[in-house]
Design a protein around this motif. Structure first.
Motif, PDB file in Angstrom:
ATOM      1  N   GLY A 115       0.810  -1.213   0.000  1.00 26.60           N
ATOM      2  CA  GLY A 115       0.000   0.000   0.000  1.00 26.60           C
ATOM      3  C   GLY A 115       0.842   1.261   0.000  1.00 26.60           C
ATOM      4  O   GLY A 115       0.511   2.248  -0.677  1.00 26.60           O
ATOM      5  N   MET A 116       1.943   1.242   0.765  1.00 27.97           N
ATOM      6  CA  MET A 116       2.836   2.406   0.789  1.00 27.97           C
ATOM      7  C   MET A 116       3.438   2.664  -0.592  1.00 27.97           C
ATOM      8  O   MET A 116       3.564   3.813  -1.037  1.00 27.97           O
ATOM      9  CB  MET A 116       3.957   2.180   1.813  1.00 27.97           C
ATOM     10  N   VAL A 117       3.816   1.579  -1.279  1.00 29.86           N
ATOM     11  CA  VAL A 117       4.370   1.721  -2.626  1.00 29.86           C
ATOM     12  C   VAL A 117       3.340   2.320  -3.576  1.00 29.86           C
ATOM     13  O   VAL A 117       3.643   3.233  -4.354  1.00 29.86           O
ATOM     14  CB  VAL A 117       4.860   0.353  -3.147  1.00 29.86           C
ATOM     15  N   VAL A 118       2.107   1.819  -3.502  1.00 26.96           N
ATOM     16  CA  VAL A 118       1.034   2.329  -4.369  1.00 26.96           C
ATOM     17  C   VAL A 118       0.761   3.795  -4.071  1.00 26.96           C
ATOM     18  O   VAL A 118       0.576   4.615  -4.985  1.00 26.96           O
ATOM     19  CB  VAL A 118      -0.245   1.481  -4.186  1.00 26.96           C
ATOM     20  N   LEU A 119       0.729   4.160  -2.788  1.00 27.73           N
ATOM     21  CA  LEU A 119       0.518   5.569  -2.420  1.00 27.73           C
ATOM     22  C   LEU A 119       1.667   6.442  -2.931  1.00 27.73           C
ATOM     23  O   LEU A 119       1.445   7.564  -3.414  1.00 27.73           O
ATOM     24  CB  LEU A 119       0.392   5.700  -0.896  1.00 27.73           C
ATOM     25  N   ALA A 120       2.882   5.934  -2.826  1.00 24.42           N
ATOM     26  CA  ALA A 120       4.032   6.698  -3.296  1.00 24.42           C
ATOM     27  C   ALA A 120       3.980   6.924  -4.797  1.00 24.42           C
ATOM     28  O   ALA A 120       4.532   7.913  -5.309  1.00 24.42           O
ATOM     29  CB  ALA A 120       5.325   5.962  -2.920  1.00 24.42           C
TER      30      ALA A 120
ATOM     31  N   TRP B 105      -6.933  -7.201  -3.958  1.00 19.27           N
ATOM     32  CA  TRP B 105      -5.751  -6.358  -3.719  1.00 19.27           C
ATOM     33  C   TRP B 105      -4.507  -7.011  -4.308  1.00 19.27           C
ATOM     34  O   TRP B 105      -3.700  -6.354  -4.977  1.00 19.27           O
ATOM     35  CB  TRP B 105      -5.568  -6.153  -2.218  1.00 19.27           C
ATOM     36  N   GLY B 106      -4.345  -8.318  -4.064  1.00 16.45           N
ATOM     37  CA  GLY B 106      -3.172  -9.031  -4.569  1.00 16.45           C
ATOM     38  C   GLY B 106      -3.088  -9.015  -6.080  1.00 16.45           C
ATOM     39  O   GLY B 106      -2.012  -8.834  -6.659  1.00 16.45           O
ATOM     40  N   ASN B 107      -4.232  -9.202  -6.752  1.00 16.49           N
ATOM     41  CA  ASN B 107      -4.238  -9.189  -8.218  1.00 16.49           C
ATOM     42  C   ASN B 107      -3.840  -7.821  -8.765  1.00 16.49           C
ATOM     43  O   ASN B 107      -3.190  -7.726  -9.811  1.00 16.49           O
ATOM     44  CB  ASN B 107      -5.617  -9.583  -8.739  1.00 16.49           C
ATOM     45  N   LYS B 108      -4.228  -6.749  -8.051  1.00 11.20           N
ATOM     46  CA  LYS B 108      -3.923  -5.405  -8.520  1.00 11.20           C
ATOM     47  C   LYS B 108      -2.477  -5.000  -8.225  1.00 11.20           C
ATOM     48  O   LYS B 108      -1.828  -4.334  -9.030  1.00 11.20           O
ATOM     49  CB  LYS B 108      -4.883  -4.398  -7.877  1.00 11.20           C
ATOM     50  N   VAL B 109      -1.988  -5.375  -7.059  1.00  6.79           N
ATOM     51  CA  VAL B 109      -0.675  -4.910  -6.616  1.00  6.79           C
ATOM     52  C   VAL B 109       0.431  -5.912  -6.952  1.00  6.79           C
ATOM     53  O   VAL B 109       1.527  -5.524  -7.374  1.00  6.79           O
ATOM     54  CB  VAL B 109      -0.685  -4.620  -5.099  1.00  6.79           C
ATOM     55  N   LEU B 110       0.168  -7.202  -6.781  1.00  8.88           N
ATOM     56  CA  LEU B 110       1.193  -8.222  -6.973  1.00  8.88           C
ATOM     57  C   LEU B 110       1.132  -8.881  -8.340  1.00  8.88           C
ATOM     58  O   LEU B 110       1.995  -9.695  -8.670  1.00  8.88           O
ATOM     59  CB  LEU B 110       1.085  -9.291  -5.876  1.00  8.88           C
TER      60      LEU B 110
ATOM     61  N   TYR C 192      -5.705  -1.126   1.153  1.00  6.92           N
ATOM     62  CA  TYR C 192      -6.828  -1.551   0.311  1.00  6.92           C
ATOM     63  C   TYR C 192      -7.382  -0.377  -0.490  1.00  6.92           C
ATOM     64  O   TYR C 192      -7.638  -0.478  -1.698  1.00  6.92           O
ATOM     65  CB  TYR C 192      -7.952  -2.124   1.178  1.00  6.92           C
ATOM     66  N   LEU C 193      -7.599   0.752   0.192  1.00  7.74           N
ATOM     67  CA  LEU C 193      -8.205   1.915  -0.456  1.00  7.74           C
ATOM     68  C   LEU C 193      -7.243   2.572  -1.445  1.00  7.74           C
ATOM     69  O   LEU C 193      -7.675   3.226  -2.396  1.00  7.74           O
ATOM     70  CB  LEU C 193      -8.638   2.932   0.608  1.00  7.74           C
ATOM     71  N   ALA C 194      -5.946   2.415  -1.233  1.00  7.82           N
ATOM     72  CA  ALA C 194      -4.972   2.947  -2.187  1.00  7.82           C
ATOM     73  C   ALA C 194      -4.982   2.144  -3.480  1.00  7.82           C
ATOM     74  O   ALA C 194      -4.845   2.704  -4.576  1.00  7.82           O
ATOM     75  CB  ALA C 194      -3.576   2.943  -1.569  1.00  7.82           C
ATOM     76  N   ALA C 195      -5.151   0.823  -3.353  1.00 16.22           N
ATOM     77  CA  ALA C 195      -5.091  -0.053  -4.526  1.00 16.22           C
ATOM     78  C   ALA C 195      -6.423  -0.170  -5.255  1.00 16.22           C
ATOM     79  O   ALA C 195      -6.451  -0.489  -6.450  1.00 16.22           O
ATOM     80  CB  ALA C 195      -4.611  -1.435  -4.112  1.00 16.22           C
ATOM     81  N   MET C 196      -7.527   0.086  -4.563  1.00 11.15           N
ATOM     82  CA  MET C 196      -8.857  -0.097  -5.145  1.00 11.15           C
ATOM     83  C   MET C 196      -9.704   1.148  -4.948  1.00 11.15           C
ATOM     84  O   MET C 196      -9.531   1.873  -3.966  1.00 11.15           O
ATOM     85  CB  MET C 196      -9.571  -1.292  -4.486  1.00 11.15           C
ATOM     86  N   THR C 197     -10.626   1.362  -5.855  1.00 11.45           N
ATOM     87  CA  THR C 197     -11.624   2.397  -5.625  1.00 11.45           C
ATOM     88  C   THR C 197     -12.628   1.876  -4.603  1.00 11.45           C
ATOM     89  O   THR C 197     -12.748   0.660  -4.405  1.00 11.45           O
ATOM     90  CB  THR C 197     -12.370   2.741  -6.923  1.00 11.45           C
ATOM     91  N   PRO C 198     -13.358   2.766  -3.908  1.00 12.78           N
ATOM     92  CA  PRO C 198     -14.384   2.287  -2.977  1.00 12.78           C
ATOM     93  C   PRO C 198     -15.379   1.324  -3.623  1.00 12.78           C
ATOM     94  O   PRO C 198     -15.785   0.337  -3.001  1.00 12.78           O
ATOM     95  CB  PRO C 198     -15.058   3.590  -2.521  1.00 12.78           C
ATOM     96  N   ARG C 199     -15.744   1.585  -4.868  1.00 14.67           N
ATOM     97  CA  ARG C 199     -16.694   0.692  -5.545  1.00 14.67           C
ATOM     98  C   ARG C 199     -16.090  -0.688  -5.754  1.00 14.67           C
ATOM     99  O   ARG C 199     -16.759  -1.711  -5.557  1.00 14.67           O
ATOM    100  CB  ARG C 199     -17.111   1.304  -6.883  1.00 14.67           C
ATOM    101  N   GLU C 200     -14.823  -0.745  -6.159  1.00 12.37           N
ATOM    102  CA  GLU C 200     -14.154  -2.035  -6.355  1.00 12.37           C
ATOM    103  C   GLU C 200     -14.052  -2.792  -5.033  1.00 12.37           C
ATOM    104  O   GLU C 200     -14.241  -4.012  -4.989  1.00 12.37           O
ATOM    105  CB  GLU C 200     -12.759  -1.814  -6.932  1.00 12.37           C
TER     106      GLU C 200
ATOM    107  N   GLY D 220       1.337   7.702  -6.294  1.00 14.71           N
ATOM    108  CA  GLY D 220       0.324   8.718  -6.542  1.00 14.71           C
ATOM    109  C   GLY D 220      -1.103   8.234  -6.593  1.00 14.71           C
ATOM    110  O   GLY D 220      -1.999   8.983  -6.998  1.00 14.71           O
ATOM    111  N   SER D 221      -1.361   7.000  -6.163  1.00 15.86           N
ATOM    112  CA  SER D 221      -2.723   6.464  -6.193  1.00 15.86           C
ATOM    113  C   SER D 221      -3.465   6.870  -4.923  1.00 15.86           C
ATOM    114  O   SER D 221      -3.556   6.119  -3.949  1.00 15.86           O
ATOM    115  CB  SER D 221      -2.687   4.936  -6.321  1.00 15.86           C
ATOM    116  N   THR D 222      -4.007   8.083  -4.931  1.00 12.14           N
ATOM    117  CA  THR D 222      -4.677   8.617  -3.740  1.00 12.14           C
ATOM    118  C   THR D 222      -6.133   8.992  -4.009  1.00 12.14           C
ATOM    119  O   THR D 222      -6.734   9.718  -3.238  1.00 12.14           O
ATOM    120  CB  THR D 222      -3.916   9.860  -3.228  1.00 12.14           C
ATOM    121  N   GLY D 223      -6.685   8.475  -5.107  1.00 14.10           N
ATOM    122  CA  GLY D 223      -8.038   8.875  -5.495  1.00 14.10           C
ATOM    123  C   GLY D 223      -9.096   8.582  -4.450  1.00 14.10           C
ATOM    124  O   GLY D 223     -10.043   9.363  -4.275  1.00 14.10           O
TER     125      GLY D 223
END
Length: 476
Positions: A180-185, A278-283, A259-267, A187-190
């Motif tokens: 999650g920290m990597v994803v936030l870094a 989360w794993g499919n999106k990040v890993l 979780y919220l960094a990697a996915m939209t609330p709807r997802e 720029g995924s902060t939507g």
């Protein structure tokens, strides 16, 4: 043949590491991998969902500290049953044991086993295809039976499983946090823009989101069920609580941010297995690892729930509130095998018709009813029995806050969105009086039950009563 002549005591085999593992290892289970989407669904916004998770951690911490004082005043296993028995007497204690044995513990075990099964079979049903419920429930049944067998065989085996699986699940959560920290870094902060938009503030949304969040903290009370097996409980009980719960709360908050960094609330809300999504999106192609990690986490949590849950049965039986056979230990292994087999049977029965979300809701409603009664007992002892020896004390404001939270959690969903199921649960709790009056209060036990008890003692090789090594003071 007199098979009741000799009595045994449970050994004090749990040190601080085992105590922390029992609390944290039970809390970190299915909830953090199953509940985030339900919390977000009920409360409506990412920002409010993080507030709910923080509130759940605070409530669990206050409740556990209050229970720690009770556990050092009444140094007996059995949790709520024993505290209510010593403070309020037999009738309310029986209703607590009756409800925990037949509803709360089986529901908790069934829900954890279902979450284990969902994640265990997820890699075999890729492409968004949900696994058949028959497959999920068969895997859940197998999980329950394996955990029951391990707890029957040996106490040290059960606790070794608990420590090993706690380490494994901590590693899994740390991977999610770092990811999650990597994803936030990047720029995924939507999800955090206008984080509190669409927040629902009604009694029912808040109550139901707290139910789902607190399910992930279920286990904060587990050490009080096995106080007699804990070394130096007046030291290790509060110390384990103060290590385990803040650690778990911080991890949960960071995992939800991930979780919220990697996915939209709807997802997130549409996911049936949020850690896998989360794993499919990040890993990427390694996403299946999260499915295994979540399944192992749920397995460890179920093991801890079994370890403590079986103790409620035999402590209630030891006090004469349940059949004698449930208060007996295996002649060689010194484990409460009859109580564990009984608990397993009830969990399997609950599993057949249940689904995860409804099981959690009814678990929470009934459990918090008795948590409230228990902390009210602590308030009573503080006011009426200030002279009692207390190796560990908390300010009276803490149990008062827990009592307020319990009242809210019991009444809020009913007031805001009444459902007939809550009436059924309430009637079930009260129906325990129909059993207590004739069979416990007046001891109207048919002779046939004695024959059944002797047969089961011989069949299960459990001829010994388990007896506490502490005195049993009455504080009423």
């Amino acid at each position: 043949m007199d098979v009741k002549a000799e009595k045994l005591q449970l050994k004090r085999e749990l040190g601080l590491v085992s105590a922390v593992s029992l609390i944290a290892g039970t809390m970190i289970g299915s909830g953090i991998f199953m509940s985030p989407q339900f919390v977000l669904h009920h409360i409506g916004s990412p920002g409010a969902s993080l507030v709910v998770w923080a509130m759940c951690g605070l409530v669990a911490m206050l409740g556990a500290l209050s229970y720690a004082e009770l556990g050092t005043v009444i140094k007996e296993s059995g949790g709520e049953f024993m505290y209510i028995l010593r403070i309020y007497g037999g009738a309310p204690a029986f209703l607590a044991a009756f409800t925990f044995m037949l509803v709360v513990k089986p529901c908790g075990m069934a829900a954890i086993a279902l979450s284990f099964a969902e994640y265990a079979v997820a890699p075999f049903y890729a492409g968004g295809c949900p696994p058949p419920q028959q497959v999920v429930k068969c895997v859940a049944v197998a999980c329950i039976l394996v955990v029951c067998t391990a707890n029957i065989l040996n106490v040290r085996l059960a606790m070794s499983i608990q420590v090993v699986f706690m380490v494994a699940k901590l590693v899994a959560l740390v991977v999610i946090v770092i990811g999650g920290m990597v994803v936030l870094a990047q720029g995924s902060t939507g999800s955090f823009h206008n984080a509190f938009a669409d927040t629902r503030l009604g009694l029912n949304p808040i109550g139901m989101s707290l139910y789902q969040g607190l399910w992930s903290f279920a286990g904060w009370y587990n050490l009080n069920y096995v106080t007699e097996e804990l070394k130096q409980p007046e030291v290790n009980l509060p110390r384990a609580v103060m290590i385990a719960i803040p650690m778990v709360t911080l991890l949960y908050l960071l995992v939800n941010v991930s979780y919220l960094a990697a996915m939209t609330p709807r997802e997130l809300m549409s996911s049936t297995a949020v850690a896998v999504t989360w794993g499919n999106k990040v890993l990427g192609s390694w996403g299946w690892i999260m499915s295994i990690a979540a399944a192992l986490s749920a397995f460890g949590s179920l093991n801890g729930t079994f370890f403590s849950g079986g103790r409620v049965c035999f402590v209630a039986a030891r006090e004469g509130h349940m059949p004698d056979i449930l208060a007996m230990a295996h002649v060689q292994r010194l484990t409460p095998s009859p109580a564990l087999i009984f608990t397993t049977t009830l969990a399997l029965v609950v599993l057949i018709p249940g689904d995860f979300q409804s099981i959690v809701n009814f678990f929470s409603f009934t459990a918090w009813f008795f948590y409230g009664i228990t902390v009210s007992g602590l308030i009573y002892l503080k006011i009426k029995k200030p002279e009692l020896h207390r190796p560990y004390k908390v300010p009276i404001v803490l149990p008062i806050l827990v009592l307020i939270a319990a009242i809210f959690l019991v009444l809020a969903p009913i007031i805001d969105d009444p459902q007939i199921e809550y009436l059924y649960v309430t009637l079930f709790i009260l129906s325990g009086a129909l059993i207590y009056v004739p069979f416990v209060h007046f001891k109207l036990c048919p002779g046939a039950l004695d024959k059944v008890t002797v047969f089961l003692q011989l069949f299960l090789e459990s001829p010994f009563h388990i007896e506490s090594d502490e005195k049993k003071p009455s504080h009423a």
